[in-house]
Design an enzyme around this catalytic site. Structure first.
Site, mmCIF file in Angstrom:
data_model
loop_
_atom_site.group_PDB
_atom_site.id
_atom_site.type_symbol
_atom_site.label_atom_id
_atom_site.label_comp_id
_atom_site.label_asym_id
_atom_site.label_seq_id
_atom_site.Cartn_x
_atom_site.Cartn_y
_atom_site.Cartn_z
ATOM 1 N N MET A 30 -5.912 0.831 3.180
ATOM 2 C CA MET A 30 -5.855 0.772 4.177
ATOM 3 C C MET A 30 -5.938 2.597 5.379
ATOM 4 O O MET A 30 -5.467 2.443 6.346
ATOM 5 C CB MET A 30 -5.736 -0.413 5.102
ATOM 6 C CG MET A 30 -5.761 -1.917 4.777
ATOM 7 S SD MET A 30 -5.160 -2.841 6.066
ATOM 8 C CE MET A 30 -3.303 -2.118 5.769
ATOM 9 N N HIS A 37 -1.300 4.960 -3.553
ATOM 10 C CA HIS A 37 -2.601 5.372 -3.817
ATOM 11 C C HIS A 37 -3.839 5.740 -4.150
ATOM 12 O O HIS A 37 -4.654 6.693 -4.866
ATOM 13 C CB HIS A 37 -3.392 5.371 -1.875
ATOM 14 C CG HIS A 37 -2.761 4.575 -1.014
ATOM 15 N ND1 HIS A 37 -1.900 4.846 -0.410
ATOM 16 C CD2 HIS A 37 -3.233 3.163 -1.208
ATOM 17 C CE1 HIS A 37 -2.261 3.665 0.685
ATOM 18 N NE2 HIS A 37 -2.175 2.895 0.010
ATOM 19 N N LYS A 149 0.301 -3.403 -7.946
ATOM 20 C CA LYS A 149 0.267 -4.615 -7.844
ATOM 21 C C LYS A 149 1.446 -4.612 -7.011
ATOM 22 O O LYS A 149 1.893 -5.934 -6.514
ATOM 23 C CB LYS A 149 1.391 -4.570 -9.549
ATOM 24 C CG LYS A 149 0.193 -5.680 -10.507
ATOM 25 C CD LYS A 149 1.222 -5.935 -11.525
ATOM 26 C CE LYS A 149 1.690 -4.323 -12.288
ATOM 27 N NZ LYS A 149 1.051 -5.013 -13.555
ATOM 28 N N GLN A 154 -1.353 -10.457 -3.230
ATOM 29 C CA GLN A 154 -3.265 -10.014 -2.679
ATOM 30 C C GLN A 154 -3.519 -10.299 -4.254
ATOM 31 O O GLN A 154 -4.875 -10.541 -4.618
ATOM 32 C CB GLN A 154 -2.819 -8.577 -2.443
ATOM 33 C CG GLN A 154 -4.009 -8.178 -2.585
ATOM 34 C CD GLN A 154 -3.933 -7.138 -1.154
ATOM 35 O OE1 GLN A 154 -4.068 -6.940 -0.085
ATOM 36 N NE2 GLN A 154 -4.017 -5.763 -2.038
ATOM 37 N N VAL A 177 4.062 2.128 -7.390
ATOM 38 C CA VAL A 177 4.695 4.089 -7.468
ATOM 39 C C VAL A 177 6.077 4.074 -6.605
ATOM 40 O O VAL A 177 5.903 2.935 -5.541
ATOM 41 C CB VAL A 177 3.916 4.827 -6.704
ATOM 42 C CG1 VAL A 177 4.104 6.108 -6.897
ATOM 43 C CG2 VAL A 177 2.342 4.568 -7.957
ATOM 44 N N LEU A 185 6.681 3.223 -2.524
ATOM 45 C CA LEU A 185 6.120 3.711 -2.133
ATOM 46 C C LEU A 185 4.217 3.335 -1.156
ATOM 47 O O LEU A 185 4.425 1.621 -1.735
ATOM 48 C CB LEU A 185 4.725 4.866 -2.198
ATOM 49 C CG LEU A 185 5.826 5.634 -3.399
ATOM 50 C CD1 LEU A 185 4.710 6.921 -3.320
ATOM 51 C CD2 LEU A 185 7.197 6.262 -3.052
ATOM 52 N N SER A 187 2.011 2.954 2.893
ATOM 53 C CA SER A 187 2.731 3.499 4.130
ATOM 54 C C SER A 187 3.459 2.917 5.471
ATOM 55 O O SER A 187 3.537 3.971 6.100
ATOM 56 C CB SER A 187 1.461 2.691 5.063
ATOM 57 O OG SER A 187 -0.019 3.042 3.947
HETATM 58 O O1 PAF Z 1 -3.872 -3.782 0.396
HETATM 59 C C1 PAF Z 1 -4.761 -3.394 1.017
HETATM 60 O O2 PAF Z 1 -4.422 -2.182 1.693
HETATM 61 C C2 PAF Z 1 -5.541 -4.006 1.430
HETATM 62 O O3 PAF Z 1 -4.741 -5.971 1.698
HETATM 63 C C3 PAF Z 1 -6.577 -4.982 1.021
HETATM 64 C C4 PAF Z 1 -6.847 -4.788 -0.068
HETATM 65 C C5 PAF Z 1 -7.726 -3.108 1.766
HETATM 66 C C6 PAF Z 1 -7.811 -5.442 2.218
HETATM 67 O O4 PAF Z 1 -7.827 -4.857 3.090
#
Ligand code: PAF
Length: 280
Positions: A30, A37, A149, A154, A177, A185, A187
């Protein structure tokens, strides 16, 4: 790096990659990218030749009153990081491109995945996540996809979705991380005030203490969870849950026998909701 705002543009570019027999790896995000990331992007490179990152703040997975509106949108800075990480394609659609009409067809994860832990506090969240990820899979048609993870539930739910729909996609986990002080970490760490940022690593410390206790033979999970909950509350947090669960399906640990476990927590510090977990 090629940046695509449309499905058609991305598909045209990937067609060329596919015709060359390339292995396409997707890293959905996102945005507001941090080292967690970027580590996923580097890891993706070891699994394929064409790396596609996506940036899309998915309204469907936010509840009214959550942080959809204030979620940080930092596309220019994100692009620089993705270029430096060697990503080949960025798919960054506007909302009207991915959802040109109200998304009536959705992926409904089963209640035992969707309504526990995160799902109990964020009803509908995993429907939104599964739906957008299914759509991203349809758009990109990757051979592999990476998910961190840190969002353990999710990862579990999306792995089950791929398995049950027999999607020809390898779902690959990325390690969490952490900052030097242990804070995972995220957002959302950017929402923390300096005082909250100094306090935030306590969540990881509480989890690490539970891991140490369980490894030392303590199986009174309820007492360990309650002690962590009490410590967090005493320091001004509002925990949603601290829970020791089976890794495989996040169900309660069995009374007898050994099975790999994970301890997960979500707690609010000021206006920021943080989640974290540690495998035991
Ligand atoms: O983990 C995320 O950033 C979000 O849930 C994803 C997997 C990009 C779906 O919007």
């Amino acid at each position: 790096m090629q940046v695509h705002e449309t499905i058609a543009g991305l598909r045209a570019a990937l067609k060329a990659a596919g015709q060359n027999g390339q292995h396409v790896v997707l890293v959905p995000t996102m945005g507001n990218l941090h080292e967690g990331h970027i580590t996923l992007m580097r890891q993706a490179r070891t699994h394929g030749d064409t790396i596609v990152a996506s940036i899309f703040v998915n309204r469907l997975q936010f509840r009214p009153g959550e942080d959809f509106e204030r979620y940080p949108r930092t596309l220019a800075a994100d692009c620089e990081k993705l270029v430096a990480a060697g990503v080949d394609h960025l798919f960054a659609p506007a909302e009207a491109e991915l959802y040109p009409e109200p998304q009536r067809y959705v992926v409904e994860p089963p209640p035992e995945h969707a309504n526990i832990l995160e799902g109990a506090f964020r009803p509908g969240h995993f429907r939104g996540v599964a739906t957008v990820v299914m759509k991203l899979f349809a758009v990109v048609q990757p051979q592999a996809a990476l998910f961190g993870k840190k969002d353990y539930q999710q990862f579990m739910a999306l792995s089950a979705m791929v398995r049950q729909f027999a999607l020809p996609i390898e779902v690959i986990p990325g390690e969490t991380v952490r900052a030097d002080d242990g804070l995972a970490l995220s957002s959302r760490n950017g929402y923390l005030t300096p005082a909250e940022r100094a306090e935030a690593p306590r969540l990881h410390r509480c989890l690490a203490r539970i891991v140490a206790a369980v490894r030392a033979g303590n199986r009174d999970y309820a007492a360990l969870e309650a002690a962590a909950d009490a410590e967090l509350r005493a320091r001004g947090w509002s925990p949603d849950y601290v829970a020791v669960r089976r890794r495989i399906d996040l169900e309660l640990p069995p009374a007898e026998g050994k099975t790999p476990l994970v301890v997960l927590a979500a707690a609010r510090l000021g206006s920021t909701r943080l989640i974290d977990n540690l495998e035991i």
